[in-house]
Design a protein around this motif. Structure first.
Motif, PDB file in Angstrom:
ATOM      1  N   SER A   1       0.811  -1.210   0.000  1.00  0.00           N
ATOM      2  CA  SER A   1       0.000   0.000   0.000  1.00  0.00           C
ATOM      3  C   SER A   1       0.844   1.260   0.000  1.00  0.00           C
ATOM      4  O   SER A   1       0.333   2.359  -0.197  1.00  0.00           O
ATOM      5  N   GLY A   2       2.164   1.088   0.219  1.00  0.00           N
ATOM      6  CA  GLY A   2       3.041   2.239   0.177  1.00  0.00           C
ATOM      7  C   GLY A   2       3.344   2.693  -1.224  1.00  0.00           C
ATOM      8  O   GLY A   2       3.822   3.808  -1.420  1.00  0.00           O
ATOM      9  N   ARG A   3       3.038   1.839  -2.203  1.00  0.00           N
ATOM     10  CA  ARG A   3       3.198   2.175  -3.610  1.00  0.00           C
ATOM     11  C   ARG A   3       4.620   2.601  -3.928  1.00  0.00           C
ATOM     12  O   ARG A   3       4.868   3.603  -4.577  1.00  0.00           O
ATOM     13  N   THR A   4       5.586   1.820  -3.464  1.00  0.00           N
ATOM     14  CA  THR A   4       6.982   2.136  -3.739  1.00  0.00           C
ATOM     15  C   THR A   4       7.687   0.932  -4.337  1.00  0.00           C
ATOM     16  O   THR A   4       7.252  -0.197  -4.162  1.00  0.00           O
ATOM     17  N   PHE A   5       8.742   1.189  -5.029  1.00  0.00           N
ATOM     18  CA  PHE A   5       9.562   0.126  -5.597  1.00  0.00           C
ATOM     19  C   PHE A   5      10.933   0.153  -4.929  1.00  0.00           C
ATOM     20  O   PHE A   5      11.942   0.319  -5.583  1.00  0.00           O
ATOM     21  N   LEU A   6      10.943  -0.011  -3.615  1.00  0.00           N
ATOM     22  CA  LEU A   6      12.193   0.024  -2.879  1.00  0.00           C
ATOM     23  C   LEU A   6      12.861  -1.329  -2.806  1.00  0.00           C
ATOM     24  O   LEU A   6      13.922  -1.457  -2.209  1.00  0.00           O
ATOM     25  N   TYR A   7      12.251  -2.326  -3.407  1.00  0.00           N
ATOM     26  CA  TYR A   7      12.811  -3.663  -3.350  1.00  0.00           C
ATOM     27  C   TYR A   7      12.591  -4.346  -4.691  1.00  0.00           C
ATOM     28  O   TYR A   7      11.696  -4.003  -5.446  1.00  0.00           O
ATOM     29  N   ASP A   8      13.425  -5.325  -4.968  1.00  0.00           N
ATOM     30  CA  ASP A   8      13.454  -5.960  -6.277  1.00  0.00           C
ATOM     31  C   ASP A   8      12.533  -7.165  -6.385  1.00  0.00           C
ATOM     32  O   ASP A   8      12.088  -7.503  -7.488  1.00  0.00           O
ATOM     33  N   ALA A   9      12.250  -7.792  -5.275  1.00  0.00           N
ATOM     34  CA  ALA A   9      11.486  -9.035  -5.318  1.00  0.00           C
ATOM     35  C   ALA A   9      10.585  -9.143  -4.097  1.00  0.00           C
ATOM     36  O   ALA A   9      10.853  -8.539  -3.056  1.00  0.00           O
ATOM     37  N   MET A  10       9.536  -9.927  -4.240  1.00  0.00           N
ATOM     38  CA  MET A  10       8.681 -10.230  -3.105  1.00  0.00           C
ATOM     39  C   MET A  10       8.768 -11.711  -2.808  1.00  0.00           C
ATOM     40  O   MET A  10       8.691 -12.539  -3.717  1.00  0.00           O
ATOM     41  N   GLY A  11       8.948 -12.001  -1.553  1.00  0.00           N
ATOM     42  CA  GLY A  11       9.022 -13.391  -1.136  1.00  0.00           C
ATOM     43  C   GLY A  11       7.899 -13.740  -0.180  1.00  0.00           C
ATOM     44  O   GLY A  11       7.282 -12.867   0.429  1.00  0.00           O
ATOM     45  N   TRP A  12       7.621 -15.037  -0.109  1.00  0.00           N
ATOM     46  CA  TRP A  12       6.675 -15.567   0.880  1.00  0.00           C
ATOM     47  C   TRP A  12       7.426 -16.520   1.798  1.00  0.00           C
ATOM     48  O   TRP A  12       8.221 -17.340   1.327  1.00  0.00           O
ATOM     49  N   PHE A  13       7.159 -16.381   3.069  1.00  0.00           N
ATOM     50  CA  PHE A  13       7.748 -17.237   4.095  1.00  0.00           C
ATOM     51  C   PHE A  13       6.634 -17.757   4.970  1.00  0.00           C
ATOM     52  O   PHE A  13       5.518 -17.236   4.958  1.00  0.00           O
ATOM     53  N   ARG A  14       6.939 -18.777   5.747  1.00  0.00           N
ATOM     54  CA  ARG A  14       5.958 -19.287   6.701  1.00  0.00           C
ATOM     55  C   ARG A  14       6.656 -19.718   7.971  1.00  0.00           C
ATOM     56  O   ARG A  14       7.842 -20.064   7.967  1.00  0.00           O
ATOM     57  N   GLN A  15       5.895 -19.671   9.043  1.00  0.00           N
ATOM     58  CA  GLN A  15       6.430 -20.062  10.339  1.00  0.00           C
ATOM     59  C   GLN A  15       5.375 -20.823  11.104  1.00  0.00           C
ATOM     60  O   GLN A  15       4.303 -20.282  11.410  1.00  0.00           O
ATOM     61  N   ALA A  16       5.690 -22.071  11.401  1.00  0.00           N
ATOM     62  CA  ALA A  16       4.809 -22.918  12.195  1.00  0.00           C
ATOM     63  C   ALA A  16       5.206 -22.785  13.665  1.00  0.00           C
ATOM     64  O   ALA A  16       6.352 -22.419  13.971  1.00  0.00           O
ATOM     65  N   PRO A  17       4.294 -23.093  14.579  1.00  0.00           N
ATOM     66  CA  PRO A  17       4.616 -22.975  16.004  1.00  0.00           C
ATOM     67  C   PRO A  17       5.847 -23.795  16.377  1.00  0.00           C
ATOM     68  O   PRO A  17       5.958 -24.967  16.027  1.00  0.00           O
ATOM     69  N   GLY A  18       6.770 -23.149  17.059  1.00  0.00           N
ATOM     70  CA  GLY A  18       7.972 -23.836  17.519  1.00  0.00           C
ATOM     71  C   GLY A  18       9.027 -24.060  16.453  1.00  0.00           C
ATOM     72  O   GLY A  18      10.049 -24.706  16.720  1.00  0.00           O
ATOM     73  N   LYS A  19       8.802 -23.537  15.262  1.00  0.00           N
ATOM     74  CA  LYS A  19       9.757 -23.733  14.171  1.00  0.00           C
ATOM     75  C   LYS A  19      10.278 -22.390  13.669  1.00  0.00           C
ATOM     76  O   LYS A  19       9.679 -21.350  13.895  1.00  0.00           O
ATOM     77  N   GLU A  20      11.384 -22.448  12.966  1.00  0.00           N
ATOM     78  CA  GLU A  20      11.942 -21.237  12.385  1.00  0.00           C
ATOM     79  C   GLU A  20      11.159 -20.829  11.137  1.00  0.00           C
ATOM     80  O   GLU A  20      10.500 -21.651  10.499  1.00  0.00           O
TER      81      GLU A  20
END
Length: 121
Positions: A24-43
């Motif tokens: 929503s910031g409407r900026t291109f300050l980064y080259d890529a978008m990543g997705w990560f996930r975190q389960a309980p008790g895990k990295e």
């Protein structure tokens, strides 16, 4: 940069969900978008990434063939289509902006708030 993840919820084993992440910031300050996930008790672990310019993508082996990352540059939005979901996919999913197709969360500078995905067996 203000990343807003949405689309999480409850799915059955073998079901599908689609996550969205809008800048929503409407900026291109980064080259890529990543997705990560975190389960309980895990990295926090890498799921997928896509570059804003071009169509290069990167996937974790655990989701390859089941998840598809895409983008809409005009909307500054990334999508994560998750098919054939498994109980082990249950986690909080985060989107992040970073310098390229990287697997390490430490290399991403901007983070969304996360959205819960729960897959029932």
């Amino acid at each position: 940069v203000q990343l807003q993840a949405s689309g999480g919820g409850l799915a059955q084993n073998g079901g599908s969900l689609r996550l969205s992440c809008a800048d929503s910031g409407r900026t291109f300050l980064y080259d890529a978008m990543g997705w990560f996930r975190q389960a309980p008790g895990k990295e926090r672990e890498f799921v997928a990434a896509i570059r804003w310019i071009g169509a290069r993508t990167l996937y974790a082996d655990t989701v390859k063939g089941r998840f598809t990352i895409s983008k809409d540059n005009a909307k500054l939005t990334s999508y994560l289509q998750m098919n054939n979901l498994k109980p082990e996919d249950t986690a909080i999913y985060y989107c992040a902006g970073g310098p390229g197709l990287r697997r390490s969360p430490g290399e991403y500078d901007y983070w969304g708030q996360g959205t819960q995905v729960t897959v029932s067996s």
